[in-house]
Design a protein around this motif. Structure first.
Motif, mmCIF file in Angstrom:
data_model
loop_
_atom_site.group_PDB
_atom_site.id
_atom_site.type_symbol
_atom_site.label_atom_id
_atom_site.label_comp_id
_atom_site.label_asym_id
_atom_site.label_seq_id
_atom_site.Cartn_x
_atom_site.Cartn_y
_atom_site.Cartn_z
ATOM 1 N N CYS A 44 54.919 28.301 38.426
ATOM 2 C CA CYS A 44 54.408 27.899 39.905
ATOM 3 C C CYS A 44 55.306 27.744 41.150
ATOM 4 N N ILE A 47 54.330 30.809 42.735
ATOM 5 C CA ILE A 47 53.394 31.598 43.300
ATOM 6 C C ILE A 47 52.780 30.857 44.498
ATOM 7 N N ASP A 48 53.337 29.529 44.300
ATOM 8 C CA ASP A 48 52.753 28.814 45.224
ATOM 9 C C ASP A 48 53.255 28.861 47.103
ATOM 10 N N SER A 51 52.021 32.262 48.466
ATOM 11 C CA SER A 51 51.092 32.409 48.862
ATOM 12 C C SER A 51 50.740 32.754 50.094
ATOM 13 N N GLU A 112 48.993 22.385 47.739
ATOM 14 C CA GLU A 112 48.962 23.962 47.989
ATOM 15 C C GLU A 112 47.047 23.622 48.143
ATOM 16 N N GLY A 169 56.273 34.196 38.965
ATOM 17 C CA GLY A 169 55.193 33.655 39.988
ATOM 18 C C GLY A 169 54.281 34.676 41.342
ATOM 19 N N ALA A 173 50.416 35.622 41.964
ATOM 20 C CA ALA A 173 49.965 35.871 43.075
ATOM 21 C C ALA A 173 50.014 37.163 44.112
ATOM 22 N N ALA A 195 46.368 28.244 42.623
ATOM 23 C CA ALA A 195 47.952 28.662 42.764
ATOM 24 C C ALA A 195 47.708 26.962 42.600
ATOM 25 N N SER A 199 49.006 25.461 38.784
ATOM 26 C CA SER A 199 50.245 23.949 38.744
ATOM 27 C C SER A 199 50.324 22.628 38.470
#
Length: 491
Positions: A44, A47-48, A51, A112, A169, A173, A195, A199
């Motif tokens: 997570c 991914i965040d 972004s 996010e 991640g 993404a 995202a 999470s």
């Protein structure tokens, strides 16, 4: 203090050889659950973070800013992550693994989501700065959650798989950016919204699981030692922290420097890679994203292979081997013009970069003072992140000064900039790894908590967990003499 300039050598062979499949089959469902939830939390986080990296072009158009300005969001996020590492690491080592991680993931989710709703560039920078605090806590908490309940023989490969939650991640993404973003009216904002939802899902899963088994043992040991009330535990925690810092301040500086090199290698090879493919090599955004996905497949493979190999080669030798591989693959990564060759270079370079990274979770955890294995590795990692926070801007600024011709137009030469940066970083990582210590096979799960009596000492073990007659060296694992204090060395 930890002994540095330790000789490079293979770790001693275990007295009883057990196959990997046998060890995996011996894990209980709750051990599996702890590991995969820790892995998901780190996934997570990636991914965040990515972004922004995957949306640089869209963000520039949205806020009417050049690439060098958009990368300020990446820099600010990295700068504030060390604050989150300190706060959430202390909460975890003091109060437990469960609820600090749940709150951490929820905070990341909310911020996010907020980034997706911003309307001005100043709002976006402000949210991403706060977001860095939330992100900073996740790595240390995820690693302690995922690794401390596993048997020693599985921690190498588990470290590699755990760390590559970062690459997975990035992969998630990239896939969202490739398929969802162009298909919905929200555009780049949909990546941030998705995202945030992932999470929040990770936070819910962690909330359903119990507290870490190892942490519960530490809490019970403290009760048996007479440290019962919360005020007593807090007072002892502060005392243990001070004792630990006096003993391990040199180690703290070393680990921060090591992680500076590692974070430069990671961010320098990934943050502006889609921009490099698009601006310098002339490929479409879609094609650049596909290359990013291929590169992260190499990262996932490298992390697992290196983590497993580190059980037999040792942590430092494995890092050195994979760092040398990075240097060998730099030409393939930046020189070709065809997509197939560049994609192969991306796969190989990330196999090396994230292979070396795959050893880091367990290497830092073994080196750290055992009672602070959420705080110490997390803070070192995020301070390294903070120092390397300028990687994207260094590359963007370098691109403004080094130019090349693409399709008849003068464009930034990110290939040359990335090649120089990663080459220098590889040399630095090699030097730091060679001069550093190692504590292969450390039994940190047998240590008292920082809130327990004498918790700040390296030899403060839970007596009931050790068999009668076991020496301190046996408790820490064979081959851990490189981790002993200089006091014992001099004695």
């Amino acid at each position: 203090m930890t002994i540095f300039f330790a000789p490079l050598r293979l770790p001693p062979r275990p007295t009883e050889r057990t196959s990997l499949l046998t060890e995996l089959a011996s894990l209980t469902p709750i051990q599996w659950a702890f590991f995969w939830v820790g892995w998901l939390a780190w996934t997570c986080d990636a991914i965040d973070f990515f972004s922004v990296s995957l949306s640089v072009t869209a963000l520039g158009e949205q806020f009417d800013r050049p690439t060098t300005k958009i990368t300020q969001a990446i820099t600010l996020t990295l700068l504030f992550r060390s604050v989150g590492a300190v706060l959430f690491g202390i909460f975890s080592d003091r109060f437990g693994r469960k609820w600090p991680l749940v709150f951490n993931l929820l905070l990341v989710s909310v911020l996010e989501l907020g980034a997706g709703f911003t309307q001005t560039f100043r709002q976006f920078l402000a949210v991403r700065s706060l977001f860095g605090i939330g992100m900073g806590g996740i790595w240390g908490l995820a690693i302690s959650t995922g690794l401390e309940n596993l048997p020693v023989g599985l921690r190498g490969i588990a470290s590699g798989v755990m760390q590559q939650g970062y690459a997975v991640g990035y992969l998630f993404a990239a896939c969202i950016s490739l398929k969802l973003v162009p298909a919905v009216p929200a555009g780049w904002r949909s990546l941030f919204f998705t995202a945030a939802g992932i999470s929040a899902f990770g936070a819910c899963l962690r909330a359903l699981l119990p507290e870490s088994t190892t942490f519960l043992k530490m809490r019970e040991a403290a009760r048996e030692h007479g440290v019962v009330s919360e005020a007593q535990k807090t007072k002892q925690f502060v005392r243990s922290t001070w004792e630990m810092l006096k003993q391990h301040w040199v180690l703290a500086i070393y680990m921060c420097l090591l992680m500076t090199g590692f974070n430069f290698s990671s961010h320098g090879s990934q943050d502006l890679y889609p921009t490099f493919m698009h601006a310098t090599k002339g490929f479409s955004t879609h094609t650049a994203t596909v290359a990013t996905i291929i590169g992260n497949c190499g990262a996932i493979a490298g992390g697992g292979v290196a983590g497993y190999a580190s059980q037999f080669l040792g942590r430092r030798i494995t890092i050195i081997v994979f760092t040398l591989l990075i240097g060998c693959f730099i030409p393939l990564w930046i020189i070709p013009s065809s997509f197939s060759a560049l994609a192969a270079g991306a796969f190989c370079i990330q196999f090396g970069v994230q292979g070396a990274w795959g050893v880091i979770p367990i290497h830092l955890t073994e080196l750290s003072p055992p009672a602070f294995r959420a705080t110490f590795p997390g803070v070192a990692y995020q301070i390294g992140n903070m120092i390397s926070s300028t990687a994207a801007q260094i590359e963007a600024t370098g691109g403004d000064n080094f130019k090349t011709i693409v399709h008849g137009q003068l464009t930034p030469d990110y290939a040359k900039v990335q090649g120089i940066l990663i080459g220098v970083v590889c040399a630095f990582v090699l030097i730091m790894t060679i001069i550093g210590p190692e504590s292969h096979g450390s039994h940190f799960e047998k240590h008292r908590g920082a809130f327990d009596e004498s918790g700040g000492r390296d030899d403060a073990y839970i007596e009931d967990e050790l068999e009668e007659g076991v020496t301190r060296r046996d408790a820490e694992g064979k081959g851990s003499e490189e981790r002993l204090s200089t006091e014992k060395a001099s004695a």
